[in-house]
Design an enzyme around this catalytic site. Structure first.
Site, short mmCIF file in Angstrom:
data_model
loop_
_atom_site.label_atom_id
_atom_site.label_comp_id
_atom_site.label_asym_id
_atom_site.label_seq_id
_atom_site.Cartn_x
_atom_site.Cartn_y
_atom_site.Cartn_z
N GLU A 118 -19.28 19.23 -41.09
CA GLU A 118 -20.56 19.56 -40.47
C GLU A 118 -21.02 20.95 -40.91
O GLU A 118 -22.21 21.18 -41.18
CB GLU A 118 -20.44 19.50 -38.95
CG GLU A 118 -21.78 19.69 -38.24
CD GLU A 118 -21.68 19.49 -36.74
OE1 GLU A 118 -22.46 20.13 -36.01
OE2 GLU A 118 -20.83 18.69 -36.29
N ASP B 233 -27.01 15.76 -34.40
CA ASP B 233 -26.48 17.06 -34.83
C ASP B 233 -27.60 17.97 -35.32
O ASP B 233 -27.56 19.18 -35.11
CB ASP B 233 -25.45 16.87 -35.96
CG ASP B 233 -24.19 16.18 -35.48
OD1 ASP B 233 -23.79 16.43 -34.33
OD2 ASP B 233 -23.60 15.40 -36.25
N ASP C 56 -27.26 12.88 -38.21
CA ASP C 56 -25.94 12.98 -37.60
C ASP C 56 -24.89 13.02 -38.71
O ASP C 56 -25.00 12.28 -39.70
CB ASP C 56 -25.68 11.78 -36.68
CG ASP C 56 -25.36 12.19 -35.26
OD1 ASP C 56 -25.62 13.35 -34.89
OD2 ASP C 56 -24.84 11.35 -34.49
N LYS D 269 -21.15 12.26 -39.87
CA LYS D 269 -20.01 11.42 -39.52
C LYS D 269 -18.94 11.54 -40.61
O LYS D 269 -19.26 11.63 -41.79
CB LYS D 269 -20.44 9.95 -39.37
CG LYS D 269 -21.46 9.72 -38.27
CD LYS D 269 -20.89 10.05 -36.90
CE LYS D 269 -21.90 9.82 -35.78
NZ LYS D 269 -21.34 10.19 -34.46
#
Length: 245
Positions: A45, A74, A90, A92
């Protein structure tokens, strides 16, 4: 080029080596990452954040991150002049134990914002026009005893990394969503179970985003209730054909 195309190119850029050795303290000590999947998910991330911000700024988008833990997504991207055309991104992460194994992700809850417009989401769900997944796949490397010690900046080449062979893709959530819950008794949407290239090429099971949303909005929490309704995409389509009976 579009925001999406630029973002994909930036993620695929060969200069992005995804080569983090550890976490450094103010005293200059470097702590190896270890193999904890939650730690590695956070690392990927962090990789994504500057890429997303750079490309978003180029295209005139504001980037917001959730102020509350466990809120989706996110990253929220939008232009001030178009507040109802937000893009959700997002991050993942999943792993394989050997290269070219099939992979699977969890894609967020099916009892929260897709059913309740404002539950556990940064902005109301109906303000988002796209939901993208940036997926990272890595091959696990067995942890060595040397990962239990600390290092200094001059020992970077000696620090063991718990992953290798990082691959990344960007795809619409609905395209890679599967028809089974993510794991166990959780209320998370599971992705397709497929090879990396299938995620890149978007070889999913749903015909449209509307079908994906309707499927998961009506998916029951327990197997007993699902047995009376549907358990998979084929049974769902039969349920629709019968007039939702």
């Amino acid at each position: 080029m579009s925001l999406r195309s630029d973002l994909i190119n930036a993620l695929y850029d060969e200069n992005q080596k995804y080569d983090v050795c550890g976490i450094i303290s103010a005293e200059g000590k470097i702590y190896p990452l270890g193999s904890d999947t939650k730690v590695l998910s956070t690392i990927f991330e962090l990789f994504s954040r500057p890429i997303i911000n750079k490309i978003a700024e180029k295209h005139g988008y504001i980037v917001e991150e959730p102020k509350q833990q466990n809120h989706y997504p996110d990253f929220t991207l939008y232009k001030p002049s178009e507040p109802n055309k937000k893009i959700a991104i997002d991050i993942k992460t999943t792993y394989t134990n050997k290269e070219n194994e099939k992979i699977k992700f969890t894609l967020g809850g099916y009892t929260s914002f897709i059913r309740n417009n404002t539950k556990n989401i940064v902005y109301p769900f109906d303000q988002y026009i796209a939901h993208w997944i940036i997926g990272y796949v890595y091959t696990r490397v067995a942890t060595r005893k040397s990962s239990l010690k600390t290092y200094n900046i001059n020992e970077l080449n000696e620090i063991p990394k718990p992953y290798k062979g990082v691959k990344v893709f960007l795809q619409d959530k609905w395209v890679i969503a599967g028809d089974l819950a993510g794991s166990g008794n959780t209320t998370n949407i599971g992705s397709i179970h497929a090879h990396y290239k299938d995620f890149v090429e978007g070889k999913g099971i749903f015909d449209s985003e509307d079908e994906f949303l309707d499927y998961w909005r009506n998916y029951e929490r327990t197997s007993q209730l699902r047995n009376d309704k549907y358990n998979n995409i084929s049974e769902y389509r039969n349920w629709i054909y019968r007039g939702r009976k």
